[in-house]
Write an enzyme that holds these catalytic residues in place. Structure first.
Site, PDB file in Angstrom:
ATOM      1  N   ARG A  50       0.835  -1.213   0.000  1.00 58.47           N
ATOM      2  CA  ARG A  50       0.000   0.000   0.000  1.00 58.47           C
ATOM      3  C   ARG A  50       0.868   1.261   0.000  1.00 58.47           C
ATOM      4  NH1 ARG A  50      -2.847  -3.837   0.307  1.00 58.47           N
ATOM      5  NH2 ARG A  50      -4.394  -4.400   1.843  1.00 58.47           N
ATOM      6  N   HIS A  54       0.613   4.391  -2.492  1.00 58.64           N
ATOM      7  CA  HIS A  54       0.322   5.743  -1.996  1.00 58.64           C
ATOM      8  C   HIS A  54       1.462   6.702  -2.314  1.00 58.64           C
ATOM      9  CE1 HIS A  54      -3.209   5.029   0.972  1.00 58.64           C
ATOM     10  NE2 HIS A  54      -3.180   4.072   0.060  1.00 58.64           N
ATOM     11  N   VAL A  58       1.345  10.226  -5.444  1.00 57.84           N
ATOM     12  CA  VAL A  58       1.574  11.592  -4.960  1.00 57.84           C
ATOM     13  C   VAL A  58       3.028  11.967  -5.265  1.00 57.84           C
ATOM     14  CG1 VAL A  58       1.523  13.141  -2.977  1.00 57.84           C
ATOM     15  CG2 VAL A  58      -0.112  11.254  -3.113  1.00 57.84           C
ATOM     16  N   GLY A  60       4.752  11.171  -7.660  1.00 59.21           N
ATOM     17  CA  GLY A  60       5.475  10.096  -8.332  1.00 59.21           C
ATOM     18  C   GLY A  60       6.171   9.174  -7.345  1.00 59.21           C
ATOM     19  N   ASP A  62       8.786   8.519  -5.573  1.00 55.76           N
ATOM     20  CA  ASP A  62      10.018   9.211  -5.154  1.00 55.76           C
ATOM     21  C   ASP A  62      10.261   9.153  -3.654  1.00 55.76           C
ATOM     22  OD1 ASP A  62       8.007  10.846  -4.214  1.00 55.76           O
ATOM     23  OD2 ASP A  62       8.859  12.704  -5.024  1.00 55.76           O
ATOM     24  N   SER A  64       8.516  10.166  -1.273  1.00 59.37           N
ATOM     25  CA  SER A  64       8.048  11.326  -0.512  1.00 59.37           C
ATOM     26  C   SER A  64       7.112  10.915   0.628  1.00 59.37           C
ATOM     27  CB  SER A  64       7.350  12.330  -1.434  1.00 59.37           C
ATOM     28  OG  SER A  64       6.308  11.720  -2.182  1.00 59.37           O
ATOM     29  N   ASN A  79      -3.163   8.241   4.677  1.00 50.44           N
ATOM     30  CA  ASN A  79      -1.884   7.596   4.977  1.00 50.44           C
ATOM     31  C   ASN A  79      -1.672   7.311   6.460  1.00 50.44           C
ATOM     32  OD1 ASN A  79      -1.168   7.719   2.254  1.00 50.44           O
ATOM     33  ND2 ASN A  79      -0.256   9.756   2.466  1.00 50.44           N
ATOM     34  N   HIS A 176      -5.540  -5.813  -2.859  1.00 46.54           N
ATOM     35  CA  HIS A 176      -6.290  -5.965  -1.609  1.00 46.54           C
ATOM     36  C   HIS A 176      -6.539  -7.435  -1.268  1.00 46.54           C
ATOM     37  CE1 HIS A 176      -8.077  -1.605  -1.659  1.00 46.54           C
ATOM     38  NE2 HIS A 176      -6.810  -1.655  -1.288  1.00 46.54           N
ATOM     39  N   ASP A 227      -9.821  -9.570   2.077  1.00 49.22           N
ATOM     40  CA  ASP A 227     -10.115 -10.752   1.271  1.00 49.22           C
ATOM     41  C   ASP A 227     -10.510 -11.861   2.237  1.00 49.22           C
ATOM     42  OD1 ASP A 227     -10.267 -12.769  -0.571  1.00 49.22           O
ATOM     43  OD2 ASP A 227      -8.146 -12.766  -1.119  1.00 49.22           O
TER      44      ASP A 227
END
Length: 311
Positions: A50, A54, A58, A60, A62, A64, A79, A176, A227
């Site tokens: 995940r 995520h 946002v 790319g 990278d 962040s 987040n 998921h 699941d």
């Protein structure tokens, strides 16, 4: 000459085996670190998967998402429940000891996501590396992430903005198949969804089970498998649950109720009369496509020595 060669390599973008000469053990260090943490806490596998998603949506891919700060991406509502940061920090510490200033946090996260799928009995694939890390991390940018109530049309628009098509959407949401959701993200479907009743897309035979797990006004932080029956294994049962009205998140169940995405769910399930798609293979392809979003290479990024801090 070495510096010039390194600069040229970065300028070429990502490729499989990017660290073959500069840090030959890079991928094995990441994998052994993920394995070690996974043995003591299997929940880190879906957490890392995940986190990569995520991160890429946002600014790319990278890293962040890893930066600390009062208004960083970490603090954004979508987040706040992410986990696995300590795994990336551990891998980075080991890599800095072996190859100082060489392996980016963005590549560590991308590799860790792949390793998480493999550890939960999913496919293993080659990951192009050579990303560099970004310096911008703003909570406000996380509003671009698809939400748990999002319509399929809106989800498709958000994916298309990054060059990802409808099949990529269904495949990536299929991640998921591992992991859990907090009751607070879906319990509204169980009680007062329409006219005081539950969401009609929930299988009536499944509803009591969910209501027992997430009672009205109960503990919203309680975790439930996304699941049902196979929450720790990377497989196609997630799609079978959608077909049977047993999706947990509203946005997930809509993959079945919307005709444009249902076709891909059926193909991943190999339903008769449909041209089959191998979920594992297509998931890996979509992950490689996603991991190329907003690439930073060469002078467009840096190698952070500490993943949670800007150099």
């Amino acid at each position: 000459m070495f510096a010039m060669a390194a600069a040229l390599a970065h300028a070429q973008g990502t490729r499989v085996g990017f660290y073959a000469r500069t840090c030959p053990r890079a991928e094995s260090i990441v994998r052994s670190t993920v394995q070690s943490h996974f043995r003591s806490n299997p929940a880190i596998a879906p957490g890392l998967l995940r986190m990569h998603f995520h991160d890429c949506f946002v600014q790319g891919c990278d890293a962040s998402i890893l930066i600390d700060g009062p208004n960083s991406e970490k603090t954004a509502p979508p987040n706040r429940l992410l986990r696995g940061y300590e795994v990336i920090d551990d891998a980075k510490t080991q890599l800095e000891a072996a190859c100082p200033g060489v392996v980016s946090c963005a590549d560590i996260l991308t590799l860790a996501a792949r390793d998480s799928v493999f550890l939960t009995r999913g496919i293993n694939w080659q990951v192009p590396t050579g990303r560099r890390d970004g310096r911008v991390s703003l909570a406000s940018d996380a509003s671009n992430l698809p939400g748990f109530r999002e319509s399929i049309d809106s989800q498709k628009q958000k994916f298309a903005a990054f060059g990802l098509n409808t099949q990529d959407l269904v495949a990536l949401v299929g991640g998921h198949t591992i992991g859990t959701s907090a009751c607070q993200l879906f319990s509204y479907r169980l009680y007062n969804f329409t006219n005081g009743g539950p969401d009609p897309t929930i299988n009536p035979a499944f509803l009591p089970q969910l209501q027992a797990l997430c009672p009205q006004n109960g503990d919203g932080s309680r975790r439930v498998d996304l699941d049902t029956g196979s929450g720790n294994r990377f497989d196609v049962s997630f799609f079978a649950n959608l077909r049977n009205g047993r999706g947990i998140l509203e946005s997930d169940q809509k993959l079945w109720t919307d005709a444009s995405t249902r076709t891909f769910v059926q193909r991943f399930l190999g339903e008769r009369g449909m041209r089959p798609l191998n979920f594992n293979v297509e998931f890996a392809r979509s992950m490689v496509k996603m991991s190329n979003i907003g690439l930073k290479t060469g002078i467009n990024g840096e190698i952070r020595r500490i993943c949670s801090a800007i150099n």
